[in-house]
Design a protein around this motif. Structure first.
Motif, PDB file in Angstrom:
ATOM      1  N   THR A  24      91.088  48.239  15.502  1.00 57.93           N
ATOM      2  CA  THR A  24      89.806  47.780  16.032  1.00 57.93           C
ATOM      3  C   THR A  24      88.722  47.991  14.974  1.00 57.93           C
ATOM      4  O   THR A  24      88.930  48.718  13.988  1.00 57.93           O
ATOM      5  N   GLU A  60      92.240  38.773  20.825  1.00 57.59           N
ATOM      6  CA  GLU A  60      91.221  38.942  21.858  1.00 57.59           C
ATOM      7  C   GLU A  60      91.823  39.129  23.240  1.00 57.59           C
ATOM      8  O   GLU A  60      91.132  38.994  24.251  1.00 57.59           O
ATOM      9  N   SER A  61      93.115  39.476  23.295  1.00 54.73           N
ATOM     10  CA  SER A  61      93.794  39.573  24.591  1.00 54.73           C
ATOM     11  C   SER A  61      93.368  40.800  25.400  1.00 54.73           C
ATOM     12  O   SER A  61      93.574  40.836  26.600  1.00 54.73           O
ATOM     13  N   SER A  62      92.783  41.792  24.754  1.00 53.36           N
ATOM     14  CA  SER A  62      92.278  42.953  25.496  1.00 53.36           C
ATOM     15  C   SER A  62      90.770  43.059  25.276  1.00 53.36           C
ATOM     16  O   SER A  62      90.198  42.360  24.442  1.00 53.36           O
ATOM     17  N   ARG A  63      90.133  43.948  26.015  1.00 52.73           N
ATOM     18  CA  ARG A  63      88.683  44.119  25.925  1.00 52.73           C
ATOM     19  C   ARG A  63      88.265  44.500  24.505  1.00 52.73           C
ATOM     20  O   ARG A  63      87.253  44.036  24.005  1.00 52.73           O
ATOM     21  N   THR A  64      89.035  45.358  23.887  1.00 54.62           N
ATOM     22  CA  THR A  64      88.769  45.768  22.509  1.00 54.62           C
ATOM     23  C   THR A  64      89.577  44.869  21.578  1.00 54.62           C
ATOM     24  O   THR A  64      90.804  44.862  21.649  1.00 54.62           O
ATOM     25  N   HIS A  65      88.898  44.109  20.746  1.00 54.17           N
ATOM     26  CA  HIS A  65      89.581  43.192  19.835  1.00 54.17           C
ATOM     27  C   HIS A  65      90.293  43.963  18.733  1.00 54.17           C
ATOM     28  O   HIS A  65      89.753  44.916  18.178  1.00 54.17           O
TER      29      HIS A  65
END
Length: 130
Positions: A24, A60-65
């Motif tokens: 991240t 971008e599949s989770s909240r944190t890229h």
């Protein structure tokens, strides 16, 4: 994949990613900040630019890229070395090597590794001629 040469700041980000793996912005910023003070927003902006340039891919599949490099470390090194070889040394590999080895920072272990590499290269060339 982009063939553009990364800037110094982009190369610092790539070095973290090649060492640590997909990360991240916060993780990369923490690693960069160990060497010098770097603001989070600066790291974010650099990585956004790198994504546009095709140097990084953003998951971008989770909240944190999570970012990962799109260039292999060896490919980047080769591209940068070729550019340096032709721009600063007129294409002469021997001039580049002599300059690099003449800086008195080369250890005995590194010189032994270079000797082995050269010996292996000579053996390979000899085998091709026979």
């Amino acid at each position: 994949m982009s063939k553009s040469t990364p800037t110094d700041a982009e190369l610092e980000v790539l070095n973290v990613l090649w060492t640590k793996g997909p990360s991240t912005v916060r993780e990369i910023n923490e690693m960069l900040s160990k060497e010098k003070e770097v603001g989070y927003t600066t790291t974010l902006k650099i990585m956004q630019i790198m994504t546009v340039k095709g140097l990084l891919e953003r998951d971008e599949s989770s909240r944190t890229h999570v970012y990962k490099p799109l260039m292999k470390e060896s490919d980047t090194q080769r591209t940068m070395m070729d550019k340096l070889l032709y721009s600063a040394f007129g294409g002469s590999a021997s001039k580049l090597v002599m300059q690099a080895l003449g800086n008195n920072k080369t250890t005995k272990a590194e010189l032994d590794e270079i000797r082995k590499f050269l010996d292996d290269q000579l053996e390979n060339k000899k085998g091709e001629r026979e």
